[in-house]
Design an enzyme around this catalytic site. Structure first.
Site, PDB file in Angstrom:
ATOM      1  N   HIS A 113       0.833  -1.214   0.000  1.00 40.79           N
ATOM      2  CA  HIS A 113       0.000   0.000   0.000  1.00 40.79           C
ATOM      3  C   HIS A 113       0.864   1.259   0.000  1.00 40.79           C
ATOM      4  O   HIS A 113       0.659   2.180  -0.788  1.00 40.79           O
ATOM      5  CB  HIS A 113      -0.913  -0.025   1.231  1.00 40.79           C
ATOM      6  CG  HIS A 113      -1.703   1.227   1.445  1.00 40.79           C
ATOM      7  ND1 HIS A 113      -2.967   1.408   0.948  1.00 40.79           N
ATOM      8  CD2 HIS A 113      -1.398   2.374   2.124  1.00 40.79           C
ATOM      9  CE1 HIS A 113      -3.416   2.614   1.303  1.00 40.79           C
ATOM     10  NE2 HIS A 113      -2.485   3.209   2.024  1.00 40.79           N
ATOM     11  N   GLU A 114       1.857   1.283   0.894  1.00 38.57           N
ATOM     12  CA  GLU A 114       2.712   2.476   1.005  1.00 38.57           C
ATOM     13  C   GLU A 114       3.475   2.747  -0.279  1.00 38.57           C
ATOM     14  O   GLU A 114       3.607   3.902  -0.698  1.00 38.57           O
ATOM     15  CB  GLU A 114       3.693   2.315   2.182  1.00 38.57           C
ATOM     16  CG  GLU A 114       3.031   2.213   3.536  1.00 38.57           C
ATOM     17  CD  GLU A 114       2.012   3.308   3.788  1.00 38.57           C
ATOM     18  OE1 GLU A 114       0.979   3.012   4.416  1.00 38.57           O
ATOM     19  OE2 GLU A 114       2.220   4.459   3.340  1.00 38.57           O
ATOM     20  N   HIS A 117       1.665   4.739  -2.758  1.00 38.92           N
ATOM     21  CA  HIS A 117       1.816   6.181  -2.536  1.00 38.92           C
ATOM     22  C   HIS A 117       3.176   6.661  -3.019  1.00 38.92           C
ATOM     23  O   HIS A 117       3.276   7.714  -3.662  1.00 38.92           O
ATOM     24  CB  HIS A 117       1.700   6.513  -1.042  1.00 38.92           C
ATOM     25  CG  HIS A 117       0.342   6.360  -0.452  1.00 38.92           C
ATOM     26  ND1 HIS A 117      -0.803   6.859  -1.019  1.00 38.92           N
ATOM     27  CD2 HIS A 117      -0.039   5.746   0.698  1.00 38.92           C
ATOM     28  CE1 HIS A 117      -1.837   6.576  -0.259  1.00 38.92           C
ATOM     29  NE2 HIS A 117      -1.404   5.889   0.802  1.00 38.92           N
ATOM     30  N   HIS A 123      -5.264   7.564  -2.298  1.00 35.27           N
ATOM     31  CA  HIS A 123      -6.231   6.583  -1.802  1.00 35.27           C
ATOM     32  C   HIS A 123      -7.397   6.418  -2.777  1.00 35.27           C
ATOM     33  O   HIS A 123      -7.780   7.327  -3.488  1.00 35.27           O
ATOM     34  CB  HIS A 123      -6.746   7.018  -0.429  1.00 35.27           C
ATOM     35  CG  HIS A 123      -5.782   6.726   0.661  1.00 35.27           C
ATOM     36  ND1 HIS A 123      -5.723   7.455   1.841  1.00 35.27           N
ATOM     37  CD2 HIS A 123      -4.817   5.788   0.760  1.00 35.27           C
ATOM     38  CE1 HIS A 123      -4.787   6.966   2.603  1.00 35.27           C
ATOM     39  NE2 HIS A 123      -4.216   5.944   1.977  1.00 35.27           N
TER      40      HIS A 123
HETATM   41  C1  LIG Z   1      -3.408   9.648   6.740  1.00 36.16           C
HETATM   42  C2  LIG Z   1      -2.397   8.579   6.503  1.00 36.16           C
HETATM   43  C3  LIG Z   1      -1.055   8.963   7.042  1.00 36.16           C
HETATM   44  C4  LIG Z   1      -2.891   7.277   7.139  1.00 36.16           C
HETATM   45  C5  LIG Z   1      -1.943   6.134   6.859  1.00 36.16           C
HETATM   46  C6  LIG Z   1      -1.884   5.816   5.365  1.00 36.16           C
HETATM   47  O1  LIG Z   1      -2.836   5.803   4.625  1.00 36.16           O
HETATM   48  N1  LIG Z   1      -0.662   5.548   4.941  1.00 36.16           N
HETATM   49  O2  LIG Z   1      -0.499   5.221   3.612  1.00 36.16           O
HETATM   50  C7  LIG Z   1      -2.336   4.875   7.572  1.00 36.16           C
HETATM   51  O3  LIG Z   1      -1.559   4.314   8.322  1.00 36.16           O
HETATM   52  N2  LIG Z   1      -3.591   4.444   7.400  1.00 36.16           N
HETATM   53  C8  LIG Z   1      -4.048   3.264   8.155  1.00 36.16           C
HETATM   54  C9  LIG Z   1      -5.530   3.361   8.353  1.00 36.16           C
HETATM   55  C10 LIG Z   1      -5.891   4.555   9.181  1.00 36.16           C
HETATM   56  O4  LIG Z   1      -4.974   5.214   9.677  1.00 36.16           O
HETATM   57  O5  LIG Z   1      -7.046   4.775   9.351  1.00 36.16           O
HETATM   58  C11 LIG Z   1      -3.699   2.001   7.424  1.00 36.16           C
HETATM   59  O6  LIG Z   1      -4.224   0.948   7.738  1.00 36.16           O
HETATM   60  N3  LIG Z   1      -2.784   2.082   6.437  1.00 36.16           N
HETATM   61  C12 LIG Z   1      -2.157   0.918   5.893  1.00 36.16           C
HETATM   62  C13 LIG Z   1      -2.936   0.198   4.835  1.00 36.16           C
HETATM   63  C14 LIG Z   1      -4.108   0.704   4.289  1.00 36.16           C
HETATM   64  C15 LIG Z   1      -4.783  -0.037   3.305  1.00 36.16           C
HETATM   65  C16 LIG Z   1      -4.284  -1.265   2.879  1.00 36.16           C
HETATM   66  C17 LIG Z   1      -3.127  -1.768   3.439  1.00 36.16           C
HETATM   67  C18 LIG Z   1      -2.445  -1.039   4.411  1.00 36.16           C
HETATM   68 ZN   LIG Z   2      -2.372   5.191   2.569  1.00 36.77          ZN
END
Ligand SMILES: CC(C)C[C@H](C(=O)NO)C(=O)N[C@@H](CC(=O)O)C(=O)NCc1ccccc1
Ligand SMILES: [Zn+2]
Ligand SMILES: [Ca+2]
Ligand SMILES: [Zn+2]
Length: 157
Positions: A113-114, A117, A123
């Site tokens: 996922h990262e 980006h 997203h």
């Molecule tokens: C606003 C950003 C910095 C939030 C961050 C993210 O999207 N990083 O890419 C993140 O850690 N998102 C969490 C969910 C959240 O914070 O509500 C997540 O699970 N990200 C990892 C992910 C997301 C979708 C699929 C696989 C992994």
């Molecule tokens: Zn993300």
């Protein structure tokens, strides 16, 4: 930037998580990058020292950019879009439990996922997409949705 203007992108793992052997981290990171190289003309080469386009790091709380991590759960990781300097850099919150399985958070899935980006993808509103904002377990052999594939294809056609 919004996209890389070269087809070979270098990466380096700066610090490792104590949750997994470092060669496991290396193989999970390589597998996550391979998801995207299979769906695009991009190639990824690993360097073990000095500069690289994508610096991969595990860190907690405040860690040198304007986006401090938040302890267990919540934000799991973040990545900067393509560009010089911090562009492409990908940071994992080491307050999480990083695994190769279905307990804790699966490093390969989060990294895939990262790196979306880090290559310029935003997203998706589609729950089927790897780029949907929230983590969920997925089949490791089929992590990209048709939308993910068409988005990366359009960006690097
Ligand atoms: C606003 C950003 C910095 C939030 C961050 C993210 O999207 N990083 O890419 C993140 O850690 N998102 C969490 C969910 C959240 O914070 O509500 C997540 O699970 N990200 C990892 C992910 C997301 C979708 C699929 C696989 C992994
Ligand atoms: Zn993300
Ligand atoms: Ca967190
Ligand atoms: Zn960071």
């Amino acid at each position: 930037g919004s996209k890389w203007t070269k087809s070979t992108i270098s990466y380096r793992v700066v610090r490792y998580t104590p949750d997994l052997p470092s060669d496991t981290v290396d193989s999970e990171i390589a597998a996550a990058l391979n998801v995207w190289s299979k769906a695009s003309p991009l190639k990824f080469v690993k360097s073990s020292s000095g500069q690289a386009d994508i610096l991969v790091d595990f860190a907690t709380r405040s860690h040198g950019d304007s986006y401090p991590f938040d302890g267990p759960r919540g934000t799991l990781a973040h990545a900067f879009g393509p560009g010089e300097g911090i562009g492409g850099d990908t940071h994992f919150d080491d307050a999480e439990s990083w695994t190769t399985g279905s307990d804790g958070f699966n490093l390969f899935l989060v990294a895939a996922h990262e790196f979306g980006h880090a290559l310029g993808l935003k997203h998706s509103r589609n729950q089927a997409s790897l780029m949907y904002p929230t983590y969920k377990q997925r089949d490791r052999d089929n992590v990209l949705s048709r939308e993910d594939t068409s988005k990366i294809g359009a960006l690097y056609s």
